[in-house]
Write an enzyme that holds these catalytic residues in place. Structure first.
Site, PDB file in Angstrom:
ATOM      1  N   ASN A 204       0.841  -1.199   0.000  1.00  0.00           N
ATOM      2  CA  ASN A 204       0.000   0.000   0.000  1.00  0.00           C
ATOM      3  C   ASN A 204       0.885   1.261   0.000  1.00  0.00           C
ATOM      4  OD1 ASN A 204      -1.627   2.236   1.237  1.00  0.00           O
ATOM      5  ND2 ASN A 204      -3.207   0.662   1.238  1.00  0.00           N
TER       6      ASN A 204
ATOM      7  N   HIS B 114      -3.212   0.285  -3.646  1.00  0.00           N
ATOM      8  CA  HIS B 114      -3.385  -0.710  -2.603  1.00  0.00           C
ATOM      9  C   HIS B 114      -2.291  -1.764  -2.814  1.00  0.00           C
ATOM     10  CE1 HIS B 114      -7.803  -0.102  -1.075  1.00  0.00           C
ATOM     11  NE2 HIS B 114      -7.035   0.961  -0.898  1.00  0.00           N
TER      12      HIS B 114
ATOM     13  N   GLU C 157      -2.420  -4.912  -3.515  1.00  0.00           N
ATOM     14  CA  GLU C 157      -2.643  -5.797  -4.663  1.00  0.00           C
ATOM     15  C   GLU C 157      -2.409  -5.067  -5.985  1.00  0.00           C
ATOM     16  OE1 GLU C 157      -4.591  -5.260  -2.091  1.00  0.00           O
ATOM     17  OE2 GLU C 157      -5.667  -7.058  -1.436  1.00  0.00           O
TER      18      GLU C 157
ATOM     19  N   CYS D 119     -10.184  -5.762  -0.708  1.00  0.00           N
ATOM     20  CA  CYS D 119     -11.359  -4.878  -0.774  1.00  0.00           C
ATOM     21  C   CYS D 119     -12.032  -5.028  -2.139  1.00  0.00           C
ATOM     22  CB  CYS D 119     -10.908  -3.429  -0.518  1.00  0.00           C
ATOM     23  SG  CYS D 119     -10.143  -2.632  -1.952  1.00  0.00           S
TER      24      CYS D 119
ATOM     25  N   CYS E 128      -9.743  -4.245  -5.113  1.00  0.00           N
ATOM     26  CA  CYS E 128      -8.742  -5.264  -5.439  1.00  0.00           C
ATOM     27  C   CYS E 128      -9.406  -6.574  -5.838  1.00  0.00           C
ATOM     28  CB  CYS E 128      -7.783  -5.424  -4.264  1.00  0.00           C
ATOM     29  SG  CYS E 128      -6.902  -3.871  -3.939  1.00  0.00           S
TER      30      CYS E 128
END
Lengths: 146, 146
Positions: free
Chosen positions: B42, B53, B55, B80, B83
């Site tokens: 992140n 983020h 990912e 989330c 992602c």
């Protein structure tokens, strides 16, 4: 500012991307009152960056924000799952879409989850993507993971 | 390579992010055979970039790829919607998750859509996020759009 006027900003971004040799999809994030927070376009080719779709580029350009409920994401093309997920996670309140003829993304899912979706069916957006998909089918498939 | 060994790479990324003053979430994208394609964490705080983020940073680090079906996204925290949308759109075949106690994202939705989901419930990941959320609740809320 009307949805059509906001879309003009996204179309200008898409054309900028096309002129750079990139994928012609543009987006912009506005406040409900019409203030432009950030605009961007797909950067897969230009930046060699698969993470920068038009919507994520506009979101990044808007910088860190505290709350997106009153913002509007405007995009020339129906948002893919990646960009639809962005809208849902950050609680962006509304999405204005140029067209969903050449690609049908996650906007119905967004509407089901309370996002106000406006589909304009704009002829410029359709023509731009039709031409791009016809001339660069492999690049397009790469950009949507197909 | 076991899921636990792949998670170690994501945990190292999360710790790197924490040491930089950032949000301690890390991720890595592997080929099924164990080859590391890209790792990241992140970058909201460090790069002032809300679009990165863990990912998406790992996905970006992996560069342009043609097909993700045989890849595995490993992340310290349940992905989330943003992602999860990334995983679904690009057809990433599998997701390995450190924990889903401190945040419950879209991994059930991914499983429904054919993604192989492995939830490890790793104590290091839980402790890292527990501590972060306790000490930086506003930053955490910002990062997930709440």
């Amino acid at each position: 500012m009307t949805p059509e006027q906001m879309l003009d900003v996204a179309v200008a971004e898409a054309r900028k991307g096309l002129a750079e040799g990139g994928i012609p999809i543009g987006a912009a994030l506005f406040r409900a009152g019409g203030e432009l927070l950030g605009a961007g376009h797909n950067r897969r080719v230009q930046n060699d960056d698969p993470s920068m779709h038009a919507e994520t580029d506009a979101f990044r350009a808007a910088g860190r924000q505290r709350g997106y409920r009153s913002t509007i994401m405007v995009t020339t093309l129906s948002p893919c799952w990646y960009c639809s997920g962005l809208v849902r996670q950050f609680g962006i309140g509304a999405v204005v879409i140029g067209e969903a003829r050449t690609f049908y993304g996650g906007h119905d899912w967004l509407a089901e989850h309370g996002v106000a979706v406006t589909l304009l069916d704009d002829a410029r957006c359709v023509a731009m993507m039709d031409e791009f998909i016809r001339t660069s089918p492999e690049l397009w498939a790469e950009d949507i993971g197909e």
